[in-house]
Design an enzyme around this catalytic site. Structure first.
Site, PDB file in Angstrom:
ATOM      1  N   HIS A 184      -0.590  -1.799   1.676  1.00 38.07           N
ATOM      2  CA  HIS A 184       0.366  -0.787   2.161  1.00 38.07           C
ATOM      3  C   HIS A 184       0.742  -1.036   3.639  1.00 38.07           C
ATOM      4  O   HIS A 184       1.919  -1.183   3.986  1.00 38.07           O
ATOM      5  CB  HIS A 184      -0.252   0.603   2.070  1.00 38.07           C
ATOM      6  CG  HIS A 184      -0.672   1.034   0.699  1.00 38.07           C
ATOM      7  ND1 HIS A 184       0.227   1.327  -0.293  1.00 38.07           N
ATOM      8  CD2 HIS A 184      -1.906   1.250   0.162  1.00 38.07           C
ATOM      9  CE1 HIS A 184      -0.426   1.717  -1.388  1.00 38.07           C
ATOM     10  NE2 HIS A 184      -1.718   1.675  -1.135  1.00 38.07           N
TER      11      HIS A 184
HETATM   12  C1  BDR Z   1      -1.691   4.886   2.981  1.00 43.56           C
HETATM   13  O1  BDR Z   1      -2.812   5.773   2.975  1.00 43.56           O
HETATM   14  C2  BDR Z   1      -3.972   5.097   3.375  1.00 43.56           C
HETATM   15  O2  BDR Z   1      -4.949   5.238   2.398  1.00 43.56           O
HETATM   16  C3  BDR Z   1      -3.599   3.651   3.616  1.00 43.56           C
HETATM   17  O3  BDR Z   1      -4.243   3.172   4.790  1.00 43.56           O
HETATM   18  C4  BDR Z   1      -2.102   3.665   3.775  1.00 43.56           C
HETATM   19  O4  BDR Z   1      -1.713   3.835   5.112  1.00 43.56           O
HETATM   20  C5  BDR Z   1      -1.300   4.605   1.531  1.00 43.56           C
HETATM   21  O5  BDR Z   1      -0.955   5.794   0.897  1.00 43.56           O
END
Ligand code: BDR
Ligand code: CA
Length: 333
Positions: free
Chosen positions: A256
């Site tokens: 992500h």
């Molecule tokens: C986002 O939420 C966190 O768990 C990850 O680091 C990312 O930024 C994904 O939904």
């Protein structure tokens, strides 16, 4: 829709860049994938990493700060780390709500040596971001990979703040779907009020949401490719990917936050659409939903560039190259 494969770096000299560096602050809730984004940023010679600011999210802010400090010390980098917001605007989102995904420390089963002797930057996040932005007179860019609390505080506390921010790239939201519930992505869900403040401001924004980040996956094969680089940086990233993928039934790790970094530094791997985006701050079942008006039905002024498609192979090649560069001590600090 396929995005054409285009090589935008020269593999023979990937760490050599003579162009003017772009100043960035990375605001994050480290976090496994945040940590991978940090390592990749360390390998980006085209960027000047002015500082890393911490925010509550995946784990409590105290743990985020410890992770960031330990990571930079472990990799021998001298980059300011600022303490930041430990609660969202409306304090009904549990602190460290992402610990289930990222492990109790935020870095899964990966352990870094304690860097107790490295002091944190004296200024807190919102002040640091404001002052560094002002000093750079409109050149500073922000990469936000956690909840938006620090940025919203800076906007509220400093009426001229927005004038000094060139662009804000964020991982968050989704035009369709969610990962907390059906319609909410984690970073937005933690602090929807903060996101509303940021999206209502004049700061130009790019949103990299689950629509594309869920496609940006690393496999065990990718993990091995990274591990074989055999640097501290690469082995750390490979260990994180191993932990992340072990949590998923089909052994994959979602990149992500590294994809949000790519949106700033390697936009060639993404397809985007500009439209109006806001977040739901009320709603019995949808608080934290990002309403991205991709079909332009609301007749509102577009305020955000939204990533709608990704060339995954191109992105992964770029990310691995940046991790390799970080290991060759290209880039920051
Ligand atoms: C986002 O939420 C966190 O768990 C990850 O680091 C990312 O930024 C994904 O939904
Ligand atoms: Ca994050």
């Amino acid at each position: 829709m396929a995005i054409p494969l285009r090589r935008c770096f020269r593999p023979e000299s990937p760490c050599q860049h003579s162009m003017k560096k772009r100043p960035f602050i990375l605001d994050c809730d480290t976090g496994t994938d945040d940590a991978i984004a940090i390592v990749a940023a360390l390998g980006c010679e085209e960027m000047e990493l002015v500082g890393i600011t911490c925010v509550n999210g995946n784990v409590p802010e105290e743990d985020v700060a410890r992770n960031n400090r330990n990571l930079l010390a472990y990799l021998g980098r001298n980059i300011p780390v600022c303490r930041g917001a430990w609660l969202p605007f409306s304090a009904n989102r549990r602190t460290g709500a992402g610990a289930g995904v990222h492990g109790s420390t935020g870095l899964g089963t990966v352990e870094l040596p304690e860097a107790k002797s490295c002091p944190f930057e004296e200024r807190i996040a919102a002040q640091f971001i404001y002052e560094e932005a002002k000093k750079r007179n409109g050149e500073l860019e922000l990469l936000v990979t956690g909840p938006m609390t620090n940025i919203a505080i800076a906007i509220i506390e400093h009426p001229d703040f927005c004038d000094y921010i060139r662009h804000l790239y964020f991982m968050g939201g989704a035009a369709a779907g969610g990962n907390v519930n059906n319609t909410e992505e984690f970073n937005i869900w933690v602090d929807p009020e903060a996101v509303h403040i940021v999206l209502s401001s004049p700061i130009p924004c790019t949103m990299v949401g689950l629509d594309v980040t869920n496609l940006a996956i690393m496999t065990r094969e990718d993990e091995e490719r990274i591990r074989s680089l055999n640097t501290k940086e690469a082995v750390f990233v490979a260990d994180l990917i191993r932990y992340m993928s072990s949590r998923e039934k089909i052994l994959l790790a979602r990149m992500h936050d590294p994809l949000a970094l790519a949106s700033a530094l390697f936009p060639e791997c993404l397809e985007t659409k500009t439209c109006f985006v806001d977040t739901e701050c009320r709603g019995t079942y949808t608080r934290g939903h990002t309403a991205a008006d991709l079909r332009n039905r609301r007749n509102r002024e577009p305020n955000t560039e939204v990533a709608v498609n990704v060339n995954v192979e191109l992105f992964k090649d770029w990310l691995i190259e940046k991790i390799a560069c970080a290991g060759r001590k290209g880039g920051q600090g």
